[in-house]
Each structure stands twice: as structure tokens, then as C-alpha cells.
Design an enzyme around this catalytic site. Structure first.
Site, PDB file in Angstrom:
ATOM      1  N   HIS A  47       0.847  -1.214   0.000  1.00  0.00           N
ATOM      2  CA  HIS A  47       0.000   0.000   0.000  1.00  0.00           C
ATOM      3  C   HIS A  47       0.868   1.244   0.000  1.00  0.00           C
ATOM      4  O   HIS A  47       1.046   1.862   1.036  1.00  0.00           O
ATOM      5  CB  HIS A  47      -0.893  -0.009   1.229  1.00  0.00           C
ATOM      6  CG  HIS A  47      -2.079   0.913   1.148  1.00  0.00           C
ATOM      7  ND1 HIS A  47      -2.044   2.226   1.551  1.00  0.00           N
ATOM      8  CD2 HIS A  47      -3.332   0.702   0.700  1.00  0.00           C
ATOM      9  CE1 HIS A  47      -3.237   2.775   1.380  1.00  0.00           C
ATOM     10  NE2 HIS A  47      -4.031   1.872   0.877  1.00  0.00           N
ATOM     11  N   PHE A  48       1.375   1.700  -0.983  1.00  0.00           N
ATOM     12  CA  PHE A  48       1.434   1.214  -2.349  1.00  0.00           C
ATOM     13  C   PHE A  48       2.901   1.046  -2.720  1.00  0.00           C
ATOM     14  O   PHE A  48       3.699   1.907  -2.363  1.00  0.00           O
ATOM     15  CB  PHE A  48       0.780   2.211  -3.289  1.00  0.00           C
ATOM     16  CG  PHE A  48      -0.682   2.436  -3.023  1.00  0.00           C
ATOM     17  CD1 PHE A  48      -1.638   1.541  -3.480  1.00  0.00           C
ATOM     18  CD2 PHE A  48      -1.105   3.524  -2.280  1.00  0.00           C
ATOM     19  CE1 PHE A  48      -2.987   1.756  -3.247  1.00  0.00           C
ATOM     20  CE2 PHE A  48      -2.449   3.745  -2.035  1.00  0.00           C
ATOM     21  CZ  PHE A  48      -3.398   2.850  -2.516  1.00  0.00           C
TER      22      PHE A  48
END
Length: 145
Positions: A47-48
Site C-alpha cells: 500500500h502502495f
């Protein structure tokens, strides 16, 4: 309040303990807590990739845990109690939270009706609001497993 005192109060543990320190505490009224955001936290793996951002739901969890510390500090029999999040209202994510940030989580109790507590929350990084909103929680008897 240091991490050991927090862990004595909350049932959460790594990787889900979202409060590192409590700077200010007025039992049952107000709390200011810190969360140091580290790239080593497992959610940053996905993420991410290449642009890590702390999931908003985890910032909200940090707010809920701060509410828990405040509520539990108001109960002398806290070991038999547990705090549950009941609702969120008007939660706004203003700026992404990234590794290296230090969240300052300020929570103020605004009311209580029966066993439901109402809070205003403001999360800042370097004085700038990143998340704000209202939270509802309740303190209940802890179920023994």
C-alpha cells in the site's frame, strides 16, 4: 504514558498496536497520543509499492485506540472492561500519511449517553491536520476466552 503502560491498558499488539506514546491524558475527557509511522510496518509492502501511504483505516484505528486509552483510564476496574468502536461521522482524510511521519492524535470527549461516548478527533503531522472527524465508542465488560 509509555508503550508498556499502553499495552497494559489495550489488548492490541504488534502489528496492530497503533499508539506509541501518550503525551497528555485527562482520564475520561481528553488524550493526546503519538504514532511513529515506520516503513517497516507490514501494510507498506502493498500500500502502495514505490509510493507508500498509510491506509486511512489504520489512522482511524489509531484514533480508536486513543479513545480506548482515554476511556479505560476513566475506569478503575479497567482490566474487566473493553472499548469498542461504534461509529464514525464526518471523517475526512486531508493529506496522505507516509513513512517517517509522526501522528499527533488529539481526542476530546464531547458527550456521553448511556454507555455510548462521543469524541472529536484531530490527527496532525507537523501541525497540519491529516485526518479529522467524530467517533462513537462504548465501554463494555470484557469477555473471557
Amino acid at each position: 504514558m509509555d508503550i508498556n503502560e499502553i499495552m497494559a491498558m489495550l489488548p492490541h499488539r504488534y502489528p496492530f498496536l497503533m499508539i506509541d506514546r501518550v503525551l497528555e491524558l485527562s482520564p475520561g475527557e481528553r488524550v493526546v497520543a503519538l504514532k511513529n509511522v515506520s516503513i517497516n510496518e507490514p501494510h507498506f509492502t502493498g500500500h502502495f509499492p514505490g509510493q507508500p501511504v498509510m491506509p486511512g483505516v489504520l489512522v482511524v484505528e489509531a484514533i480508536a485506540q486513543a479513545c480506548g486509552v482515554m476511556a479505560m483510564s476513566a475506569h478503575p476496574d479497567m482490566r474487566q472492561k473493553q472499548v469498542f468502536l461504534l461509529g464514525l461521522d464526518g471523517i475526512r482524510f486531508r493529506t496522505p500519511v507516509r513513512p517517517g511521519d509522526q501522528l499527533r492524535i488529539a481526542v476530546q470527549k464531547t458527550g456521553e449517553k448511556r454507555s455510548i461516548w462521543f469524541f472529536d478527533a484531530d490527527v496532525t503531522v507537523e501541525g497540519k491536520t491529516v485526518v479529522e472527524g467524530k467517533v462513537m465508542a462504548t465501554v463494555v465488560e470484557r469477555e473471557l476466552a
